[in-house]
Write an enzyme that holds these catalytic residues in place. Structure first.
Site, PDB file in Angstrom:
ATOM      1  N   ARG A 151     -25.378   0.262  38.073  1.00 44.58           N
ATOM      2  CA  ARG A 151     -26.433   0.707  37.130  1.00 44.58           C
ATOM      3  C   ARG A 151     -27.693  -0.167  37.184  1.00 44.58           C
ATOM      4  NH1 ARG A 151     -21.807   1.351  33.722  1.00 44.58           N
ATOM      5  NH2 ARG A 151     -21.105   3.498  33.857  1.00 44.58           N
ATOM      6  N   LYS A 173     -41.442   3.657  42.468  1.00 44.17           N
ATOM      7  CA  LYS A 173     -40.867   4.958  42.836  1.00 44.17           C
ATOM      8  C   LYS A 173     -39.888   4.725  43.979  1.00 44.17           C
ATOM      9  CE  LYS A 173     -44.272   8.436  41.539  1.00 44.17           C
ATOM     10  NZ  LYS A 173     -45.214   9.473  42.030  1.00 44.17           N
ATOM     11  N   GLU A 215     -53.468   6.356  52.952  1.00 40.55           N
ATOM     12  CA  GLU A 215     -53.237   6.047  51.536  1.00 40.55           C
ATOM     13  C   GLU A 215     -54.377   5.188  50.969  1.00 40.55           C
ATOM     14  OE1 GLU A 215     -50.943   7.635  49.977  1.00 40.55           O
ATOM     15  OE2 GLU A 215     -49.059   7.745  51.117  1.00 40.55           O
ATOM     16  N   LYS A 257     -53.666   0.555  42.443  1.00 39.71           N
ATOM     17  CA  LYS A 257     -52.347   1.129  42.158  1.00 39.71           C
ATOM     18  C   LYS A 257     -51.706   0.442  40.951  1.00 39.71           C
ATOM     19  CE  LYS A 257     -48.192   3.130  43.621  1.00 39.71           C
ATOM     20  NZ  LYS A 257     -47.359   3.694  44.671  1.00 39.71           N
ATOM     21  N   GLU A 267     -45.453   8.738  35.360  1.00 37.23           N
ATOM     22  CA  GLU A 267     -46.229   9.938  35.668  1.00 37.23           C
ATOM     23  C   GLU A 267     -46.156  10.939  34.517  1.00 37.23           C
ATOM     24  OE1 GLU A 267     -46.096  10.607  39.975  1.00 37.23           O
ATOM     25  OE2 GLU A 267     -46.229  12.745  39.562  1.00 37.23           O
ATOM     26  N   ARG A 272     -50.942   8.964  36.902  1.00 40.34           N
ATOM     27  CA  ARG A 272     -50.276   8.557  38.146  1.00 40.34           C
ATOM     28  C   ARG A 272     -50.194   9.716  39.134  1.00 40.34           C
ATOM     29  NH1 ARG A 272     -45.058   4.580  39.204  1.00 40.34           N
ATOM     30  NH2 ARG A 272     -45.225   4.760  41.464  1.00 40.34           N
ATOM     31  N   ASN A 276     -51.109  11.360  44.033  1.00 43.63           N
ATOM     32  CA  ASN A 276     -50.522  12.344  44.936  1.00 43.63           C
ATOM     33  C   ASN A 276     -51.573  13.206  45.618  1.00 43.63           C
ATOM     34  OD1 ASN A 276     -47.579  12.481  45.265  1.00 43.63           O
ATOM     35  ND2 ASN A 276     -47.627  12.335  43.044  1.00 43.63           N
ATOM     36  N   HIS A 279     -50.814  14.915  48.869  1.00 40.94           N
ATOM     37  CA  HIS A 279     -49.363  14.895  49.057  1.00 40.94           C
ATOM     38  C   HIS A 279     -48.723  16.270  48.861  1.00 40.94           C
ATOM     39  CE1 HIS A 279     -50.183  10.647  48.903  1.00 40.94           C
ATOM     40  NE2 HIS A 279     -48.913  10.315  49.038  1.00 40.94           N
ATOM     41  N   HIS A 283     -46.526  16.826  51.809  1.00 42.38           N
ATOM     42  CA  HIS A 283     -45.059  16.893  51.727  1.00 42.38           C
ATOM     43  C   HIS A 283     -44.548  18.189  52.343  1.00 42.38           C
ATOM     44  CE1 HIS A 283     -44.554  13.754  48.251  1.00 42.38           C
ATOM     45  NE2 HIS A 283     -44.760  13.196  49.416  1.00 42.38           N
ATOM     46  N   HIS A 296     -45.607  10.185  57.476  1.00 44.08           N
ATOM     47  CA  HIS A 296     -46.008  10.486  56.100  1.00 44.08           C
ATOM     48  C   HIS A 296     -47.529  10.361  55.936  1.00 44.08           C
ATOM     49  CE1 HIS A 296     -45.923  10.606  51.730  1.00 44.08           C
ATOM     50  NE2 HIS A 296     -46.588   9.460  51.708  1.00 44.08           N
TER      51      HIS A 296
END
Ligand code: NAD
Ligand code: GLY
Length: 392
Positions: A151, A173, A215, A257, A267, A272, A276, A279, A283, A296
């Site tokens: 955990r 993330k 980025e 960032k 987000e 946030r 993206n 993206h 993606h 990427h």
């Protein structure tokens, strides 16, 4: 000519901050703090930091220098693993390593299980620390493993690609891919520290440098017109690997960032989500082409050009600004021609996007250089933008 104006917070908190460039084997350029109350952490940016026991002592939780598991891959571990293991060993840490296969196509459940298999078979307990040594693929997977194992155990990010130094190592993330969508299985889980050693960029292939620049360009487009201007003036130096230019771009990116993450860690407010930009289309390209076919950063670069065109067609970005965005992506060495799929194929892939709400795909659009917003767009208009991007 390089613009050296450092319009950013540099907090000289670490003793190595006192070292002077070029006078020793290590040098701390800057510390950027990610402010998240009791989960705040430093991003140390410098040269030669990987092998510095002092850095590692500060990165590990006080009183817990014991067990450290280094997660890396078959490319990065032979290059930089020993430096890290030696520094940790000199502090008396008990170290072990998990070396995963390289590449986006291995950012999956099988690799994640290899990390868990190691942690279990070695009887690693909750006091241990996971170190992610590699690019964004390793950082995202090792971070997710640390988030899940018993955990949650400590982890430290040691990003070794430009992309991971300016983006993926910061903000917590963590994820693996699902065949139907990028980063679909994961958790928000912050590291204890991020150690950015710029010397590792010397072994990074040029294609990966370009991927990282995507980025960096993103930050200028969405939030900081001055930084966009700086990037236009310094893109040649960045592509050529100029150390001063890279140091500034990394610091600035981490600072932007860190501010966004501190304001909207999960987000939830929409801030946030601006990170993206590019993206949503990107993606779709990554998943649709098969993970690893496009890097990427390449998919994000092309996706930013597509999102900028959509912004322009919606009348919220003027044509000269659109052309500047596309020209900067091009100068970074990134592809601009999206795959020649039917527009509906893009929409089908994008339907899995995590920003979708109430069945509507939402896009990050530019409202000018350095300004952006999150909003849905009618499919018919998106189709037009996709088809226009494909025509070039
Ligand atoms: P990557 O991790 O696959 O690394 C790129 C390649 O460079 C790999 O082959 C790697 O082995 C190699 N490499 C790494 N460091 C090297 C070095 N110093 N010298 C030589 N080779 C080196 O790719 P990436 O671009 O770093 O990361 C992309 C991943 O990051 C994607 O999975 C993306 O989804 C994720 N990402 C996550 C976030 C986030 O916020 N968590 C943000 C952006 C991207
Ligand atoms: N790379 C997007 C984010 O961290 O939110």
């Amino acid at each position: 000519m390089l613009s050296k104006t450092l319009n950013m917070t540099q907090t000289p908190q670490h003793p190595l901050d006192k070292t002077v460039a070029g006078t020793g084997p290590h040098h701390m350029h800057a510390t950027v703090q990610v402010g998240l109350a009791d989960r705040s952490y430093p991003i140390w940016i410098g040269e030669g930091l990987l092998g510095q026991p002092d850095i590692w002592r500060d990165a590990l939780r006080a009183g817990r220098p014991g067990r450290v598991v280094v997660v890396s891959n078959e490319v990065v571990m032979p290059l930089y693993g020993q430096r890290v293991l030696d520094a940790l060993g000199s502090l008396g840490c008990q170290t072990s390593q998990v070396v995963l296969p390289d590449g986006e196509s291995h950012k999956d459940m099988a690799s994640l299980m290899k990390i868990f298999d190691h942690l279990m078979s070695e009887h690693v307990d909750r006091s241990a620390t996971v170190v992610a040594l590699g690019g964004g693929v390793i950082g995202d997977m090792a971070g997710f493993a640390a988030a899940c194992y018993q955990r949650g155990i400590d982890f430290v990010q040691v990003p070794t690609t430009l992309l991971s130094q300016v983006d993926s190592s910061v903000g917590g993330k963590t994820a693996i891919n699902h065949p139907l969508g990028k980063n679909m299985i994961g958790a928000f889980y912050q590291p204890r520290a991020v150690i950015i050693d710029m010397t590792v960029l010397k072994t990074l292939p040029p294609r990966e440098v370009s991927a990282g620049l995507a980025e960096i360009i993103k930050y200028g487009c969405i939030l900081d017109a001055d930084f966009f201007n700086w990037l236009e003036a310094n893109m040649q130096a960045l592509v050529a690997g100029d150390a001063d230019a890279l140091a500034y771009a990394i610091q600035k990116s981490c600072q932007i960032k860190a501010q966004v993450v501190a304001a909207d860690e999960r987000e939830s407010s929409g801030q946030r989500a601006l990170l993206n930009f590019g993206h949503t289309f990107g993606h779709a390209i990554e998943a649709g082409m098969g993970y690893g076919a496009w890097l990427h950063g390449e998919a994000v670069g092309c996706g930013m050009a597509m999102a900028a065109l959509l912004s322009c067609q919606l009348g919220q970005l003027d044509v000269p600004s659109f052309k500047r965005v596309v020209a900067l992506i091009d100068r970074a060495g990134l592809p601009l021609q999206p795959p020649a799929w039917p527009a509906q194929a893009y929409l089908d892939w994008m339907a899995h996007d995590k920003k979708s709400a109430a069945g509507a795909i939402r896009y990050i659009l530019l409202k000018g250089l350095g300004q952006s917003e999150l909003r849905p767009v009618e499919d018919a208009l998106v189709r037009l933008a996709i088809e226009a991007s494909q025509k070039g």
